[in-house]
Scaffold this motif. Structure first.
Motif, PDB file in Angstrom:
ATOM      1  N   GLU A   1      -0.101   4.211   0.860  1.00 31.61           N
ATOM      2  CA  GLU A   1      -0.403   4.932   2.099  1.00 31.61           C
ATOM      3  C   GLU A   1      -1.118   3.997   3.065  1.00 31.61           C
ATOM      4  N   ARG A   2      -0.759   4.128   4.324  1.00 34.07           N
ATOM      5  CA  ARG A   2      -1.411   3.321   5.359  1.00 34.07           C
ATOM      6  C   ARG A   2      -1.897   4.264   6.465  1.00 34.07           C
ATOM      7  N   ASP A   3      -3.188   4.259   6.703  1.00 33.70           N
ATOM      8  CA  ASP A   3      -3.707   5.066   7.797  1.00 33.70           C
ATOM      9  C   ASP A   3      -3.811   4.189   9.055  1.00 33.70           C
TER      10      ASP A   3
ATOM     11  N   MET B   1       4.396   0.771  13.424  1.00 33.06           N
ATOM     12  CA  MET B   1       3.336   1.776  13.403  1.00 33.06           C
ATOM     13  C   MET B   1       3.753   3.008  14.206  1.00 33.06           C
TER      14      MET B   1
ATOM     15  N   MET C   1       0.836  -1.199   0.000  1.00 33.85           N
ATOM     16  CA  MET C   1       0.000   0.000   0.000  1.00 33.85           C
ATOM     17  C   MET C   1       0.867   1.243   0.000  1.00 33.85           C
TER      18      MET C   1
ATOM     19  N   MET D   1      -4.352  -4.967  10.416  1.00 31.54           N
ATOM     20  CA  MET D   1      -3.267  -5.932  10.259  1.00 31.54           C
ATOM     21  C   MET D   1      -2.776  -6.437  11.613  1.00 31.54           C
TER      22      MET D   1
ATOM     23  N   SER E   1      -5.656   0.871   8.635  1.00 34.25           N
ATOM     24  CA  SER E   1      -4.911  -0.183   7.943  1.00 34.25           C
ATOM     25  C   SER E   1      -3.981  -0.910   8.905  1.00 34.25           C
ATOM     26  N   TRP E   2      -3.223  -0.126   9.674  1.00 32.27           N
ATOM     27  CA  TRP E   2      -2.324  -0.725  10.660  1.00 32.27           C
ATOM     28  C   TRP E   2      -3.109  -1.547  11.683  1.00 32.27           C
TER      29      TRP E   2
ATOM     30  N   SER F   1       6.234   5.045  12.331  1.00 34.74           N
ATOM     31  CA  SER F   1       5.587   5.733  11.210  1.00 34.74           C
ATOM     32  C   SER F   1       4.782   6.943  11.653  1.00 34.74           C
TER      33      SER F   1
END
Length: 248
Positions: free
Chosen positions: A3-5, A32, A1, A12, A8-9, A35
């Protein structure tokens, strides 16, 4: 991806946490953090749950501190994770404090607190939480009764255990499952009430499995009930002919 918001994190991390990957969940959580993505309650519930599973108390305490520092709302899911984490790590006072601070408690939260006291041998406290739960008009489930009977078994509370077991069907319309019968057999055996355990297993409404018979056989051997033990050994051979060498 690309972009991961935070969602999303979180998804997972929860995927790992709920499917036997606690270490992977923690590793992803550290990524996370690096990031610099906002961490919300859903993520923290997964991480706190993983901390309880692994006994990672320091990280669990950090997560709780983060929750308080950031003013994260403690809903029933996150609250339940905190109670469960502290209970699994043996910090029952902290578990109970987290439990008491929750504005809303569903049956899972109540059952978690009862289970925490149960696994550490605090039967009387488990009984008190159960009584408070009933007073709060929260209806117990099969899981609640498993924890209650486990608590009675490991605290030698025979009368209370029997009343609890009888109330499942008579008061709540819950049909006892094999795990509930197992707790009752263990309760009688731990108290040395071998004949009562045999009467109970013989009157079960479902077919007792090999594990229950083995529990009773071990109790017979430990308490010198040789005649009854021989009968149970024959019963086990009927159920599992390959167990002959193990019973010798």
């Amino acid at each position: 991806m690309a972009e991961r918001d935070s969602n999303s994190w979180s998804v997972m991390i929860a995927g790992y946490a709920q499917n036997g990957g606690p270490h992977e969940a923690l590793a992803l959580f550290r990524e996370m953090q690096i990031s610099d993505v906002d961490i919300h309650g859903f993520t923290l519930a997964s991480i706190v749950g993983v901390c309880g599973e692994l006994g990672a108390l320091d990280l669990g305490k950090w997560a709780h501190s983060y929750i308080d520092r950031k003013g994260v709302e403690i809903d029933v899911v996150l609250g339940n994770s905190l109670v469960d984490m502290y209970a699994k790590c043996g910090l029952l006072d902290e578990a109970h404090t987290s439990f008491q601070r929750m504005d809303e408690k569903d049956v899972f939260v109540w059952s978690t607190m009862i289970g925490g006291y149960a696994i550490h041998g605090y039967g009387e406290k488990a009984l008190q939480v159960f009584a408070d739960m009933i007073s709060a008009n929260v209806r117990p489930t099969c899981v609640t009764f498993t924890s209650m009977l486990y608590a009675c078994s490991h605290s030698g509370l025979i009368d209370e255990g029997c009343r609890c077991f009888d109330s499942m069907r008579s008061e709540y319309g819950i049909e006892p499952q094999i795990e509930h019968y197992g707790c009752m057999i263990d309760l009688f055996c731990q108290a040395g009430c071998i004949n009562e355990a045999h009467d109970f297993i013989s009157s079960m409404s479902i077919e007792p499995n090999v594990v229950l018979w083995r529990t009773l056989l071990s109790a017979c051997k430990a308490s010198g009930h040789a005649k009854l033990g021989a009968c149970i050994s024959r019963k086990l051979l009927e159920l599992n002919p390959k167990s002959g060498l193990e019973l010798a």
